[in-house]
Design a protein around this motif. Structure first.
Motif, short mmCIF file in Angstrom:
data_model
loop_
_atom_site.label_atom_id
_atom_site.label_comp_id
_atom_site.label_asym_id
_atom_site.label_seq_id
_atom_site.Cartn_x
_atom_site.Cartn_y
_atom_site.Cartn_z
N LEU A 9 -22.36 59.75 34.35
CA LEU A 9 -23.53 60.16 33.09
C LEU A 9 -23.87 58.88 32.77
N ILE A 10 -23.08 58.13 32.13
CA ILE A 10 -23.02 56.93 31.34
C ILE A 10 -23.59 56.27 32.87
N ILE A 11 -23.46 55.86 33.95
CA ILE A 11 -24.26 54.79 34.92
C ILE A 11 -25.60 55.62 34.98
N GLY A 12 -25.50 57.23 35.49
CA GLY A 12 -26.72 57.24 35.55
C GLY A 12 -28.51 57.03 34.59
N PHE A 13 -27.15 56.72 32.99
CA PHE A 13 -28.79 56.40 32.18
C PHE A 13 -28.69 55.63 32.18
N ALA A 14 -28.27 54.26 32.75
CA ALA A 14 -28.14 53.38 32.66
C ALA A 14 -29.24 52.86 33.89
N CYS A 15 -28.92 53.88 35.19
CA CYS A 15 -29.35 53.33 35.92
C CYS A 15 -31.64 54.06 36.13
N GLY A 16 -31.88 54.72 35.25
CA GLY A 16 -32.66 55.12 34.79
C GLY A 16 -33.49 54.59 33.49
N ILE A 17 -32.70 53.72 33.07
CA ILE A 17 -33.48 53.08 32.19
C ILE A 17 -33.93 51.88 32.39
N GLY A 18 -32.86 51.76 33.74
CA GLY A 18 -33.47 50.05 34.30
C GLY A 18 -34.81 50.78 35.14
N LEU A 19 -34.78 52.18 34.98
CA LEU A 19 -36.31 52.33 36.85
C LEU A 19 -37.21 52.65 36.01
N LEU A 20 -37.52 52.84 34.34
CA LEU A 20 -38.58 52.48 33.09
C LEU A 20 -39.01 51.05 33.55
N GLN A 21 -38.31 49.92 33.38
CA GLN A 21 -38.00 48.94 33.17
C GLN A 21 -39.14 48.45 34.28
N THR A 22 -39.16 49.11 35.04
CA THR A 22 -40.06 48.74 36.53
C THR A 22 -41.26 49.39 36.70
N GLN A 23 -41.56 50.21 35.68
CA GLN A 23 -43.06 51.24 35.50
C GLN A 23 -44.46 50.16 34.55
N ALA A 24 -44.80 50.74 35.31
CA ALA A 24 -46.32 49.75 35.33
C ALA A 24 -47.04 50.81 33.86
N SER A 25 -46.58 52.06 33.93
CA SER A 25 -47.00 53.01 32.61
C SER A 25 -46.11 53.82 31.93
N LEU A 26 -46.64 53.96 31.05
CA LEU A 26 -45.80 55.05 30.55
C LEU A 26 -46.11 56.49 30.70
N PRO A 27 -44.53 57.49 30.85
CA PRO A 27 -45.03 58.85 31.31
C PRO A 27 -45.59 59.47 29.93
N GLY A 28 -46.67 60.29 30.71
CA GLY A 28 -46.94 61.15 29.29
C GLY A 28 -46.43 62.22 28.81
#
Length: 825
Positions: free
Chosen positions: A4-23
């Motif tokens: 769960l924690i490793i997935g949490f870290a992967c999700g955070i890393g994915l967000l930092q590559t986005q051009a815009s934030l989710p609605g």
């Protein structure tokens, strides 16, 4: 939990590559999906099904958590309407000010914004401010007396002091270049949504002007920063004028800002930069020392007539003392990621000991990972995060489960002192081998270089810094002033000796291995090969892991294809710097501005880019003229990369000319050909050097680069008169170009209509700084380009601009190609 924690870290890393934030709709969908995944994982007990479900659930939660953080911080941004306007604010100094030769830089927490007319300006709660030089400010009233005007320096700022300041602000904006430092996300991480400087605001009344309201406003963070400042001042006073006093301060309270760039360069190239601050090793050492002393004193409390061990076991007291000491030391360190990781791991182990539970070491690391990212989702963007967790993970991978602790403890208990020493040396050597070899792929991915002398440097520096220099520095920093001067001299002299040893290592021919930054597939192959090499003994074919390193080792520097030309206009602020690349040659036109005493366009932008690309030599550097925004980075460049020759319009006595390996004056008519691509100098004339009436701008080197029917004209800072001479001169037929580097950054003294019609470009580049004080490009000049149908690109809006000349002209803007949600919206 670990999945769960490793997935949490992967999700955070994915967000930092986005051009815009989710609605907002994504939050509802994501939370429902995460709940379903978590429930399903709880129902399945088989790891093959549970692990991927927990990883996906954690990824959704991490993605949404980081997005919520980003939304909250970005919503506090300074409105564009208030950029560049004087605003009066009341608040407190939030951190330890950074004093430089130009002034003081500090964080400022806003408590109140003074109304302007009938409007209260919208100001973010935290500002990054600079106060340049001496200002006329007002001293605070003491004991009810009226405030009296006084001359104070901006350096009188102290953490926790409440001030009334008039400031001029702008939205966060930094240079955007490939493989460069991202200043904007660094500010976002620190909750800074506006930067600016203090302006002169004198007044005769007690409510006017820049003045201090309270000497200190209590809060835990202010107390910590004040303590850090007190320690730094004591150390600097005790070691006044000593060259390594800033290093001692860094070891005691984590403030690395005073360490010179030259010293940092040696520390980094020899691989011991991680030791020149409060590292995890230092925190663990101090925690162990505090725990041991507490346990010793607790066990011997009977001497004083107390039976404290009957109230609480000495082991638990040691845990409390060790964790508490680590917490205080981490606060002094500024709560950096390596320090956080160490503290969280010690905290988890301490809680497990108190509760009498056995905790897997991998779970301890994962819990520390989750705690770091829960408080700071942007930590994944910084090298320190990956190196810190990567080093611990390697130690776990290479040691856990490969030793027999009971037999080892029994043998150690009966061993003699020299046997214990030998065992300690073997254990330390094994750990150093694991970290040195295991971090090579990650270090190359992050920095494009690796210190080959780091094993030798660390073998000397780790015990010396960790066991001698740091404890003595800590002791000396809290002793009375008369004793501190004597005690602190010892770690300083040891540091001076260590620095000399490191400089000797740094001079070895192959001290540092440099290569282009590897692609992801190269990194993954090298990481997989490293895991195989470090696998337990008996694992079959471990030697095959070395083949995974081949793409990393043989990674060549990239270059344009045959018959093409690439030009990179750096986002370098108010200045010029362009890299021109043919298949086999490279030329740099101008070197950017000087930002301060120890910082310039070459050290901060150009050299990091060249190293990331694996470029170690430039065939030619052209410095158009002597203005600091064009030549400010030249000396740093010449000292940081090989240069075959320099062309410039500088006088012979200029320091850049003297530092050049081979110098030649720019003169109209000079030409050369590289890989079928023609280079022609159009200005200045050779006769112009005989007159002292020419300004530096007027003598700018004007270079044309021609490939087939396309060309780029690099015009420096020439002005209207020089443009007229070019248009009316014998070389007017050579002016036509596909791309024009706008003369003088788009000032009103250049870019005349006859000149633009003679060049007839499709595209014009403006290398300008964000909200520069000259207003470049001037609106009327920009309108002139547009009226002539010329497309314009600006580095302050586009970031670095890359032009590829081939069958067609292709322009790439870094802020579009590498779009991130935190860029100026």
């Amino acid at each position: 939990m670990r999945s769960l924690i490793i997935g949490f870290a992967c999700g955070i890393g994915l967000l930092q590559t986005q051009a815009s934030l989710p609605g907002i709709e994504w939050y509802a969908v994501g939370l429902v999906l995460a709940a379903l995944l978590g429930y399903t994982a709880w129902k399945f007990w088989k790891p093959l099904l549970r692990v991927p479900l927990l990883l996906t659930c954690g990824a959704w939660l991490g993605f949404l958590w980081a997005a919520a953080f980003a939304h909250y911080y970005l919503d506090q941004e300074l409105p564009k309407a208030w950029e560049g306007r004087d605003i009066t604010v009341i608040g407190t100094v939030a951190d330890l000010p950074d004093r430089t030769a130009m002034g003081v830089r500090f964080r400022f927490d806003v408590e109140q914004v003074v109304m302007q007319g009938l409007v209260v300006p919208q100001v973010p709660p935290r500002l990054a401010l600079a106060w340049y030089g001496s200002r006329r400010v007002q001293a605070p009233a003491e004991d009810g007396e009226q405030a009296a005007p006084a001359r104070q320096m901006a350096g009188d700022l102290r953490p926790g002091a409440r001030w009334r300041l008039t400031v001029r602000l702008k939205r966060p904006h930094g240079h955007a270049n490939p493989d460069g430092f991202d200043y904007e996300v660094w500010l976002l991480q620190d909750d800074v949504r506006a930067t600016g400087y203090v302006v002169d605001a004198t007044g005769s009344g007690p409510g006017t002007g820049n003045h201090r309201l309270d000497a200190f406003v209590w809060s835990p963070s202010h107390a910590i920063e004040l303590a850090r400042g007190w320690l730094r001042d004591r150390i600097m006073a005790a070691l006044s004028g000593q060259p390594y006093a800033p290093v001692v301060a860094a070891l005691v309270m984590g403030d690395q800002r005073g360490i010179s760039q030259a010293d940092w360069g040696v520390f980094q190239r020899t691989g011991i930069g991680h030791l020149m601050a409060i590292s995890g090793l230092h925190i663990t050492m101090l925690a162990g020392l505090a725990g041991g002393l507490a346990s010793w004193a607790w066990r011997r409390s009977r001497v004083a007539g107390m039976r404290l061990p009957l109230l609480m076991p000495a082991q638990k007291v040691a845990v409390i003392a060790g964790v508490g000491t680590a917490f205080l030391y981490v606060l002094l360190a500024g709560f950096e990621v390596p320090a956080q990781r160490t503290f969280y791991m010690l905290l988890v182990l301490g809680v497990a000991f108190w509760s009498g539970r056995f905790v897997r070491v991998s779970l301890v690391l994962c819990l520390a990972l989750g705690a770091v990212l829960l408080l700071d989702p942007w930590a994944v963007l910084w090298p320190g995060f990956w190196l810190s967790f990567g080093a611990v993970a390697l130690l776990l991978y290479g040691t856990v489960g490969r030793m027999r602790p009971h037999h080892a403890m029994a043998a150690a208990a009966s061993a003699r002192w020299w046997q214990k020493l030998w065992l300690a040396i073997k254990t330390g050597a094994r750990a150093q081998y694991l970290v040195t070899l295991g971090l090579v792929p990650l270090t190359m991915l992050l920095f494009g270089q690796y210190s080959l002398v780091s094993p030798v440097a660390n073998a000397v520096a780790i015990p010396l810094v960790g066991l001698v220099i740091t404890p003595l520095s800590l002791l000396g920093s809290v002793l009375p002033a008369w004793a501190a001067q004597w005690v602190l001299q010892v770690p300083h002299e040891l540091l001076a000796w260590l620095a000399g040893f490191l400089q000797w290592l740094d001079q070895w021919p192959f001290a540092v291995w440099r290569a282009p930054l590897p692609s992801w597939w190269m990194f993954l192959m090298a990481a997989g090969g490293t895991a195989l090499i470090l696998a337990p003994r008996g694992w079959p074919a471990r030697w095959l892991g070395w083949f995974g390193w081949l793409p990393l080792v043989l990674n060549p520097a990239t270059a344009p294809a045959d018959g093409t030309l690439r030009v990179t206009a750096f986002d370098i602020g108010q200045g010029m710097a362009l890299l021109v690349e043919t298949p086999d040659h490279r030329l740099l036109y101008d070197t950017g501005p000087a930002y301060g005493t120890h910082s310039d366009g070459a050290s901060r932008v150009i050299l990091p880019y060249l190293r990331a690309r694996g470029i170690e030599r430039l065939d030619r550097v052209v410095i158009s003229h002597s203005d600091i925004d064009h030549s400010g980075g030249a000396l740093s460049l010449l000292g940081g990369v090989g240069v075959d020759s320099v062309y410039s319009s500088l006088p012979e006595a200029h320091p850049i000319v003297r530092a050049s390996p081979r110098h030649q004056r720019c003169a109209a008519g000079q030409s050369w050909n590289w890989d079928g691509i023609g280079f022609t100098m159009l200005h200045p004339t050779a006769q112009s050097y005989e007159s002292d009436k020419w300004k530096p701008n007027a003598r700018s080197c004007v270079l044309k680069v021609q490939i087939g029917r396309q060309a780029i004209l690099l015009a420096g800072d020439i002005e209207a008169l020089q443009e007229q001479h070019l248009v009316e001169g014998p070389g007017a037929d050579q002016l036509r170009a596909t791309v024009l580097l706008a003369p003088h950054h788009g000032s009103t003294t250049s870019s005349t209509e006859p000149f633009l019609r003679a060049v007839h470009p499709e595209l014009a580049l403006f290398q300008v700084g964000y909200r520069n004080r000259f207003g470049h490009p001037r609106p009327e000049i920009d309108a002139r380009y547009r009226a002539l149908g010329i497309r314009t690109l600006r580095t302050d809006q586009s970031g670095a601009i890359t032009l590829d000349f081939g069958d067609q002209l292709v322009a790439q803007e870094y802020r579009q190609e590498h779009a991130r949600y935190w860029y100026d919206r």
